[in-house]
Scaffold this motif. Structure first.
Motif, PDB file in Angstrom:
ATOM      1  N   GLY A 123       0.824  -1.201   0.000  1.00 22.21           N
ATOM      2  CA  GLY A 123       0.000   0.000   0.000  1.00 22.21           C
ATOM      3  C   GLY A 123       0.855   1.245   0.000  1.00 22.21           C
ATOM      4  N   ALA A 124       0.239   2.364   0.372  1.00 24.20           N
ATOM      5  CA  ALA A 124       0.964   3.633   0.418  1.00 24.20           C
ATOM      6  C   ALA A 124       0.327   4.554   1.452  1.00 24.20           C
ATOM      7  CB  ALA A 124       0.967   4.303  -0.953  1.00 24.20           C
ATOM      8  N   LEU A 125       1.172   5.400   2.028  1.00 23.67           N
ATOM      9  CA  LEU A 125       0.728   6.412   2.982  1.00 23.67           C
ATOM     10  C   LEU A 125       0.759   7.772   2.307  1.00 23.67           C
ATOM     11  CD1 LEU A 125       0.131   7.223   6.052  1.00 23.67           C
ATOM     12  CD2 LEU A 125       2.588   7.693   6.168  1.00 23.67           C
ATOM     13  N   ASN A 126      -0.351   8.489   2.332  1.00 24.75           N
ATOM     14  CA  ASN A 126      -0.440   9.832   1.770  1.00 24.75           C
ATOM     15  C   ASN A 126      -0.299  10.869   2.873  1.00 24.75           C
ATOM     16  OD1 ASN A 126      -0.661   9.753  -0.984  1.00 24.75           O
ATOM     17  ND2 ASN A 126      -2.854  10.032  -1.069  1.00 24.75           N
ATOM     18  N   LEU A 127       0.504  11.892   2.638  1.00 25.28           N
ATOM     19  CA  LEU A 127       0.674  13.000   3.577  1.00 25.28           C
ATOM     20  C   LEU A 127       0.223  14.290   2.898  1.00 25.28           C
ATOM     21  CD1 LEU A 127       4.245  12.075   4.876  1.00 25.28           C
ATOM     22  CD2 LEU A 127       2.064  11.521   5.963  1.00 25.28           C
ATOM     23  N   PHE A 128      -0.834  14.889   3.408  1.00 24.49           N
ATOM     24  CA  PHE A 128      -1.391  16.122   2.840  1.00 24.49           C
ATOM     25  C   PHE A 128      -1.031  17.308   3.728  1.00 24.49           C
ATOM     26  CE2 PHE A 128      -4.113  12.691   1.424  1.00 24.49           C
ATOM     27  CZ  PHE A 128      -4.365  12.993   0.096  1.00 24.49           C
ATOM     28  N   ASP A 129      -0.706  18.437   3.101  1.00 27.94           N
ATOM     29  CA  ASP A 129      -0.392  19.632   3.874  1.00 27.94           C
ATOM     30  C   ASP A 129      -1.003  20.868   3.215  1.00 27.94           C
ATOM     31  OD1 ASP A 129       0.600  21.033   6.001  1.00 27.94           O
ATOM     32  OD2 ASP A 129       2.675  21.029   5.335  1.00 27.94           O
ATOM     33  N   THR A 130      -1.432  21.812   4.034  1.00 29.82           N
ATOM     34  CA  THR A 130      -1.971  23.062   3.503  1.00 29.82           C
ATOM     35  C   THR A 130      -0.864  23.977   2.997  1.00 29.82           C
ATOM     36  OG1 THR A 130      -1.961  23.982   5.745  1.00 29.82           O
ATOM     37  CG2 THR A 130      -4.014  22.978   4.980  1.00 29.82           C
ATOM     38  N   GLU A 131       0.378  23.709   3.426  1.00 30.56           N
ATOM     39  CA  GLU A 131       1.527  24.513   2.984  1.00 30.56           C
ATOM     40  C   GLU A 131       2.100  23.961   1.685  1.00 30.56           C
ATOM     41  OE1 GLU A 131       2.442  27.245   4.556  1.00 30.56           O
ATOM     42  OE2 GLU A 131       0.918  26.953   6.104  1.00 30.56           O
ATOM     43  N   TYR A 132       2.736  24.838   0.913  1.00 37.02           N
ATOM     44  CA  TYR A 132       3.437  24.417  -0.292  1.00 37.02           C
ATOM     45  C   TYR A 132       4.877  24.051   0.052  1.00 37.02           C
ATOM     46  CZ  TYR A 132      -0.482  26.506  -2.815  1.00 37.02           C
ATOM     47  OH  TYR A 132      -1.731  26.805  -3.274  1.00 37.02           O
ATOM     48  N   GLY A 133       5.489  23.250  -0.803  1.00 35.86           N
ATOM     49  CA  GLY A 133       6.898  22.931  -0.641  1.00 35.86           C
ATOM     50  C   GLY A 133       7.140  21.470  -0.341  1.00 35.86           C
ATOM     51  N   PRO A 134       8.387  21.003  -0.579  1.00 33.61           N
ATOM     52  CA  PRO A 134       8.733  19.599  -0.312  1.00 33.61           C
ATOM     53  C   PRO A 134       8.891  19.349   1.177  1.00 33.61           C
ATOM     54  CG  PRO A 134      10.677  20.820  -0.973  1.00 33.61           C
ATOM     55  CD  PRO A 134       9.523  21.775  -1.109  1.00 33.61           C
ATOM     56  N   LEU A 135       8.837  18.088   1.547  1.00 32.21           N
ATOM     57  CA  LEU A 135       9.136  17.726   2.925  1.00 32.21           C
ATOM     58  C   LEU A 135      10.631  17.940   3.173  1.00 32.21           C
ATOM     59  CD1 LEU A 135       7.253  14.327   3.420  1.00 32.21           C
ATOM     60  CD2 LEU A 135       6.597  16.548   4.365  1.00 32.21           C
ATOM     61  N   PRO A 136      11.004  18.477   4.320  1.00 38.34           N
ATOM     62  CA  PRO A 136      12.436  18.537   4.647  1.00 38.34           C
ATOM     63  C   PRO A 136      13.026  17.127   4.632  1.00 38.34           C
ATOM     64  CG  PRO A 136      11.161  19.881   6.172  1.00 38.34           C
ATOM     65  CD  PRO A 136      10.167  19.090   5.367  1.00 38.34           C
ATOM     66  N   PRO A 137      14.281  16.974   4.219  1.00 40.51           N
ATOM     67  CA  PRO A 137      14.885  15.637   4.139  1.00 40.51           C
ATOM     68  C   PRO A 137      14.738  14.823   5.427  1.00 40.51           C
ATOM     69  CG  PRO A 137      16.317  17.241   3.093  1.00 40.51           C
ATOM     70  CD  PRO A 137      15.200  18.022   3.734  1.00 40.51           C
ATOM     71  N   ALA A 138      14.944  15.457   6.575  1.00 43.99           N
ATOM     72  CA  ALA A 138      14.836  14.732   7.846  1.00 43.99           C
ATOM     73  C   ALA A 138      13.405  14.266   8.081  1.00 43.99           C
ATOM     74  CB  ALA A 138      15.302  15.609   9.003  1.00 43.99           C
TER      75      ALA A 138
END
Length: 254
Positions: free
Chosen positions: A150-165
């Motif tokens: 399967g897969a886990l989806n992460l939604f955010d109201t902010e724009y931009g990539p996830l920080p590497p950490a």
């Protein structure tokens, strides 16, 4: 002579925030690994995965799609009702980061849902997600070695990539959740695994029906109805799916 600024209170507040974050991370890992219990409820576990991941990773919401015995993705859990609707849309249209992540077994990052790279690639999904106030979405594979379930989806109201950490932490949490799910499902017996996952996914349909019944009776929204259902199941020491089925069959009123 000027007095040097006292940074002790600032450091103290920062240290306290850091301790709370590490405590939340440790709690999430412990919960995801602790699945070898007699009353393990896979749907409640997956819902908790979405809630914990959104909290720990600092995103707005999370959702999980799992494959059934035929290899088709189905919605399993979401931390909010609007996220659940987006998970369903991805299944109906075949669009979105989660189906692609499942097919490739690789993470998918969409830093800007309004950018052409997203709107051309997944027109319906990108438009719907933006309309619900999300600016970015990321998908992480739920996999054990080469087996993607399967897969886990992460939604955010902010724009931009996830920080590497944050991305590394998110994948680590996803990996532990996957291992916890598989170890609770007799990982050495794929027939048993398929049967139990199918039962969990079928139970989700009954839960959606029960949410509708509760919404009609109480006037609450669908997310509130699900929380009411979970709370009632825990208070009565019953599985969420069993209580949902009783509500749909009218043998339980609440």
């Amino acid at each position: 002579m000027p007095t040097a600024p006292d940074n002790r209170s600032t450091r103290s507040a920062s240290d306290a925030a850091g301790e709370r974050r590490w405590d939340a991370i440790a709690t999430a890992f412990a919960e995801f690994a602790d699945t070898l219990v007699a009353d393990f409820d896979v749907l409640d576990f997956l819902h908790q995965v979405t809630v914990r991941c959104s909290e720990v990773l600092g995103v707005s919401a999370a959702g999980v799609l799992l494959s059934d015995q035929r290899g088709n993705l189905r919605t399993a859990a979401a931390s909010s009702e609007r996220t659940h609707l987006l998970e369903l849309l991805q299944l109906q249209t075949g669009e979105g980061p989660c189906p692609e992540c499942f097919r490739t077994g690789e993470p998918v990052a969409v830093p800007n849902l309004k950018a052409p790279a997203a709107t051309v690639r997944w027109p319906e999904f990108a438009q719907a997600a933006s309309a619900l106030g999300y600016g970015s979405v990321h998908a992480l594979p739920m996999r054990l070695r080469g087996d993607v379930i399967g897969a886990l989806n992460l939604f955010d109201t902010e724009y931009g990539p996830l920080p590497p950490a944050t991305h590394r932490l998110g994948q680590a949490l996803t990996d532990v959740a996957t291992i916890g799910l598989l170890q609770a499902r007799a990982v050495d017996d794929r027939v048993v695994l398929a049967r139990q996952l199918r039962h969990a996914l079928d139970s989700r349909v009954v839960i959606e029906q029960a949410k509708g019944v509760l919404a009609e009776r109480t006037g609450l929204d669908m997310h509130e109805c699900f929380e009411l259902l979970r709370s009632a199941a825990r208070n009565r020491n019953r599985r969420v799916a069993d209580l949902a089925r009783a509500i749909v069959d009218s043998t339980e009123t609440r």
